[in-house]
Design an enzyme around this catalytic site. Structure first.
Site, short mmCIF file in Angstrom:
data_model
loop_
_atom_site.label_atom_id
_atom_site.label_comp_id
_atom_site.label_asym_id
_atom_site.label_seq_id
_atom_site.Cartn_x
_atom_site.Cartn_y
_atom_site.Cartn_z
N CYS A 6 34.96 42.43 42.42
CA CYS A 6 33.88 43.33 42.05
C CYS A 6 33.23 42.94 40.72
CB CYS A 6 34.42 44.77 42.01
SG CYS A 6 33.16 46.04 41.79
N GLY A 7 33.17 43.84 39.76
CA GLY A 7 32.50 43.58 38.49
C GLY A 7 33.06 42.40 37.72
#
Length: 207
Positions: free
Chosen positions: A107-108
């Site tokens: 993800c991030g």
């Protein structure tokens, strides 16, 4: 066999659900090829407790400046990556990769790798190609629209793929024999109970 440490980077807004399968599998000796070979150790930028998106408070086992060697470093997603924060861990990531230590980002955290130039020259994935393009990185040609991708010592995964993320981590660390890994993945992916019985048949007497 000497126990090896897999480090989990923790920080405020860490996305709890993205690392659940991986952490549990690494710390649980059941079904493992070499039970107890690995254990998780959390590492923070400093010694202060952090709070996850889910509101869970975690106290780091060690601080970043105490991280010397590792079997792998896992980077969860979280809101702060989108603000370009956690730069300190990215310098550590670069040093670990030079030493041949694998990195797993979801993800991030993939945006963090992109901003650091780590994804400029290797196959990778993320939440979407547009998500990484917003970082102004140079690796768009290497983007793969897959739940998770392993390229050498770098694992990347989509935010909706914690199961695939764990699968790639387990495979990289050689935690399970292949039939067990495949049955485990199929069980949680499909919910088909037959894979549970397959796992029980494959279970080593030592576990």
């Amino acid at each position: 066999m000497e126990k090896q440490i897999v480090h989990l980077f923790i920080f405020n807004t860490l996305a709890d659900w993205e690392i659940g399968f991986a952490v549990a599998g690494i710390n649980n000796p059941a079904f493992q090829k070499h039970p107890g070979r690995y254990r998780i150790q959390t590492v923070g930028l400093d010694a202060e407790p952090v709070t996850t998106i889910g509101g869970v408070t975690i106290l780091p086992d060690i601080t970043l400046d105490e991280l010397n060697s590792s079997a792998m470093l896992i980077l969860p997603g979280g809101e702060v990556w989108n603000a370009g924060k956690n730069a300190e861990i990215l310098e550590t990531v670069k040093a670990l990769l030079v030493s041949g230590i694998p990195i797993a980002a979801i993800c991030g955290a993939t945006a963090g790798l992109a901003r650091a130039g780590i994804l400029d020259d290797k196959p990778h994935t993320s939440n979407a190609s547009e998500y990484l393009q917003a970082t102004n990185y140079r690796g768009a040609a290497f983007y793969q629209n897959q739940p998770a991708v392993t390229a050498g010592d770098v694992i990347t995964a989509n935010s909706t793929a914690p199961l695939e993320f764990a699968y790639h981590i387990f495979k990289k660390l050689d935690i399970y024999d292949t039939p067990i890994l495949e049955a485990w993945y199929a069980l949680f992916k499909t919910g088909d109970a037959s894979y549970y019985f397959t796992l029980q048949k494959l279970r080593s007497p030592s576990t």
